[in-house]
Design a protein around this motif. Sequence first.
Motif, PDB file in Angstrom:
ATOM      1  N   ASN A  95     -18.862  -6.676  29.893  1.00 44.69           N
ATOM      2  CA  ASN A  95     -17.343  -6.371  30.181  1.00 44.69           C
ATOM      3  C   ASN A  95     -16.700  -5.972  29.831  1.00 44.69           C
ATOM      4  N   THR A  96     -16.422  -6.247  28.270  1.00 43.70           N
ATOM      5  CA  THR A  96     -15.268  -6.201  27.055  1.00 43.70           C
ATOM      6  C   THR A  96     -14.707  -4.948  27.568  1.00 43.70           C
ATOM      7  N   VAL A  97     -15.974  -3.866  26.713  1.00 45.36           N
ATOM      8  CA  VAL A  97     -15.572  -2.619  27.163  1.00 45.36           C
ATOM      9  C   VAL A  97     -15.382  -1.694  28.531  1.00 45.36           C
ATOM     10  N   GLU A  98     -16.057  -2.700  29.061  1.00 48.27           N
ATOM     11  CA  GLU A  98     -16.002  -1.572  30.649  1.00 48.27           C
ATOM     12  C   GLU A  98     -13.880  -2.252  30.929  1.00 48.27           C
ATOM     13  N   ARG A  99     -14.218  -3.458  30.194  1.00 46.29           N
ATOM     14  CA  ARG A  99     -12.458  -3.217  31.313  1.00 46.29           C
ATOM     15  C   ARG A  99     -11.287  -2.757  30.505  1.00 46.29           C
ATOM     16  N   ALA A 100     -11.882  -2.204  29.008  1.00 48.19           N
ATOM     17  CA  ALA A 100     -11.029  -1.384  28.401  1.00 48.19           C
ATOM     18  C   ALA A 100     -10.948   0.370  28.728  1.00 48.19           C
ATOM     19  N   ILE A 101     -12.986   0.575  29.623  1.00 52.90           N
ATOM     20  CA  ILE A 101     -12.486   1.693  30.055  1.00 52.90           C
ATOM     21  C   ILE A 101     -12.041   1.719  31.629  1.00 52.90           C
ATOM     22  N   ARG A 102     -12.007   0.988  32.100  1.00 50.89           N
ATOM     23  CA  ARG A 102     -11.401   1.036  33.674  1.00 50.89           C
ATOM     24  C   ARG A 102      -9.797   1.625  33.707  1.00 50.89           C
ATOM     25  N   PRO A 103      -9.445   1.858  32.963  1.00 50.85           N
ATOM     26  CA  PRO A 103      -8.272   2.501  33.592  1.00 50.85           C
ATOM     27  C   PRO A 103      -7.914   3.934  33.575  1.00 50.85           C
ATOM     28  N   VAL A 104      -9.445   4.189  32.463  1.00 53.22           N
ATOM     29  CA  VAL A 104      -9.884   5.811  32.392  1.00 53.22           C
ATOM     30  C   VAL A 104     -10.204   6.283  32.999  1.00 53.22           C
ATOM     31  N   THR A 105     -11.372   5.556  34.111  1.00 48.33           N
ATOM     32  CA  THR A 105     -12.202   5.504  34.650  1.00 48.33           C
ATOM     33  C   THR A 105     -11.583   5.805  36.506  1.00 48.33           C
ATOM     34  N   ILE A 106     -10.103   4.958  36.128  1.00 49.41           N
ATOM     35  CA  ILE A 106      -9.670   4.947  37.854  1.00 49.41           C
ATOM     36  C   ILE A 106      -8.887   5.974  37.927  1.00 49.41           C
ATOM     37  N   VAL A 107      -8.400   6.482  36.740  1.00 46.44           N
ATOM     38  CA  VAL A 107      -7.503   8.079  36.981  1.00 46.44           C
ATOM     39  C   VAL A 107      -8.325   9.219  36.477  1.00 46.44           C
ATOM     40  N   ARG A 108      -9.701   8.794  36.196  1.00 52.33           N
ATOM     41  CA  ARG A 108     -10.735  10.429  36.152  1.00 52.33           C
ATOM     42  C   ARG A 108     -10.715  11.264  37.306  1.00 52.33           C
ATOM     43  N   LYS A 109     -10.730  10.998  38.581  1.00 55.27           N
ATOM     44  CA  LYS A 109      -9.940  11.926  39.228  1.00 55.27           C
ATOM     45  C   LYS A 109      -8.806  12.702  39.463  1.00 55.27           C
ATOM     46  N   ASN A 110      -7.817  12.366  39.032  1.00 58.87           N
ATOM     47  CA  ASN A 110      -6.559  13.257  38.515  1.00 58.87           C
ATOM     48  C   ASN A 110      -7.322  13.902  38.285  1.00 58.87           C
ATOM     49  N   ALA A 111      -8.070  14.468  36.536  1.00 56.82           N
ATOM     50  CA  ALA A 111      -8.639  15.404  35.953  1.00 56.82           C
ATOM     51  C   ALA A 111      -9.026  16.177  36.058  1.00 56.82           C
ATOM     52  N   LEU A 112      -9.906  16.398  37.751  1.00 62.39           N
ATOM     53  CA  LEU A 112      -9.686  17.213  38.512  1.00 62.39           C
ATOM     54  C   LEU A 112      -9.113  18.072  38.731  1.00 62.39           C
ATOM     55  N   PHE A 113      -7.949  17.386  38.645  1.00 58.33           N
ATOM     56  CA  PHE A 113      -6.176  18.503  38.682  1.00 58.33           C
ATOM     57  C   PHE A 113      -6.517  18.725  37.623  1.00 58.33           C
ATOM     58  N   ALA A 114      -7.025  18.756  37.026  1.00 56.44           N
ATOM     59  CA  ALA A 114      -6.182  19.778  35.294  1.00 56.44           C
ATOM     60  C   ALA A 114      -6.365  20.984  35.339  1.00 56.44           C
ATOM     61  N   GLY A 115      -6.306  21.844  36.784  1.00 54.14           N
ATOM     62  CA  GLY A 115      -6.110  23.052  36.307  1.00 54.14           C
ATOM     63  C   GLY A 115      -6.936  23.838  36.088  1.00 54.14           C
ATOM     64  N   ASN A 116      -7.657  23.898  35.054  1.00 54.44           N
ATOM     65  CA  ASN A 116      -8.987  24.308  34.594  1.00 54.44           C
ATOM     66  C   ASN A 116      -9.560  23.916  33.348  1.00 54.44           C
ATOM     67  N   ASP A 117     -10.670  24.476  32.229  1.00 51.62           N
ATOM     68  CA  ASP A 117     -11.486  23.681  31.675  1.00 51.62           C
ATOM     69  C   ASP A 117     -10.139  23.360  30.580  1.00 51.62           C
ATOM     70  N   ASN A 118      -9.693  23.999  30.228  1.00 48.91           N
ATOM     71  CA  ASN A 118      -8.661  23.697  28.923  1.00 48.91           C
ATOM     72  C   ASN A 118      -7.913  22.587  29.546  1.00 48.91           C
ATOM     73  N   GLY A 119      -7.506  22.444  30.438  1.00 48.32           N
ATOM     74  CA  GLY A 119      -6.347  20.907  30.683  1.00 48.32           C
ATOM     75  C   GLY A 119      -7.544  19.864  31.416  1.00 48.32           C
ATOM     76  N   GLY A 120      -8.364  20.095  31.433  1.00 51.56           N
ATOM     77  CA  GLY A 120      -9.296  19.091  31.522  1.00 51.56           C
ATOM     78  C   GLY A 120     -10.080  18.116  30.004  1.00 51.56           C
ATOM     79  N   ARG A 121      -9.986  19.278  28.971  1.00 52.91           N
ATOM     80  CA  ARG A 121     -10.430  18.866  27.556  1.00 52.91           C
ATOM     81  C   ARG A 121      -8.985  18.401  26.996  1.00 52.91           C
ATOM     82  N   HIS A 122      -8.029  18.646  27.180  1.00 50.80           N
ATOM     83  CA  HIS A 122      -6.147  17.978  27.264  1.00 50.80           C
ATOM     84  C   HIS A 122      -6.256  16.760  27.675  1.00 50.80           C
ATOM     85  N   TRP A 123      -6.493  16.730  28.859  1.00 47.04           N
ATOM     86  CA  TRP A 123      -7.082  15.355  29.514  1.00 47.04           C
ATOM     87  C   TRP A 123      -7.774  14.011  29.010  1.00 47.04           C
ATOM     88  N   ALA A 124      -8.917  14.256  28.390  1.00 48.99           N
ATOM     89  CA  ALA A 124     -10.306  13.601  28.085  1.00 48.99           C
ATOM     90  C   ALA A 124      -8.778  13.553  26.626  1.00 48.99           C
TER      91      ALA A 124
END
Length: 181
Positions: A95-124
Amino acid sequence: MFVATKSPIAEEAVKRIAALYAIESGIRGEPAEERQRVRHEQSRPLVVAMHVWLTEQLSRIPGASTLAKAIRYALNHWSGLVLFLEDGRLELDTNTVERAIRPVTIVRKNALFAGNDNGGRHWAIIATLVQSAKLNGVEPLAWLTDVLERIVSGRTRQHELETLLPWNWQAAREAEAAGTG
């Protein structure tokens, strides 16, 4: 499972798991050695009994049922589920780890709009930096602002980049505040 099925077997499993959480509640915040000692004395017998009980229950219920699938899953992953008994630093659950990564997983769909693979890598990369700062008790915006200013201005050279990692950066700030830096 119990809420969905009202199964007495699922209800008993929940009670057994709750007993483990009650023990954990009593040792939360204790040193790892103490947690491991208490787990050895109190939790291990419950876990051993639960394994026997789950194995017995599996033979009593239809193999294709959801409950049977859940029990098989637990038994197939048993070695990982009981690791907390061997190491007082480990938590009973993730649960501790899951709470820590929850913000990342919540916005992960936004990374789909990073524009391209490089944009996605920069987002990560940015997401990793922000989470690393948070996990080290460092305010991400202050840290990133200072780090970028130091790199761009040339105050920190390439061979000194390790000093800008969140844990090193925080230690340097604390030393400066204490007047020892």
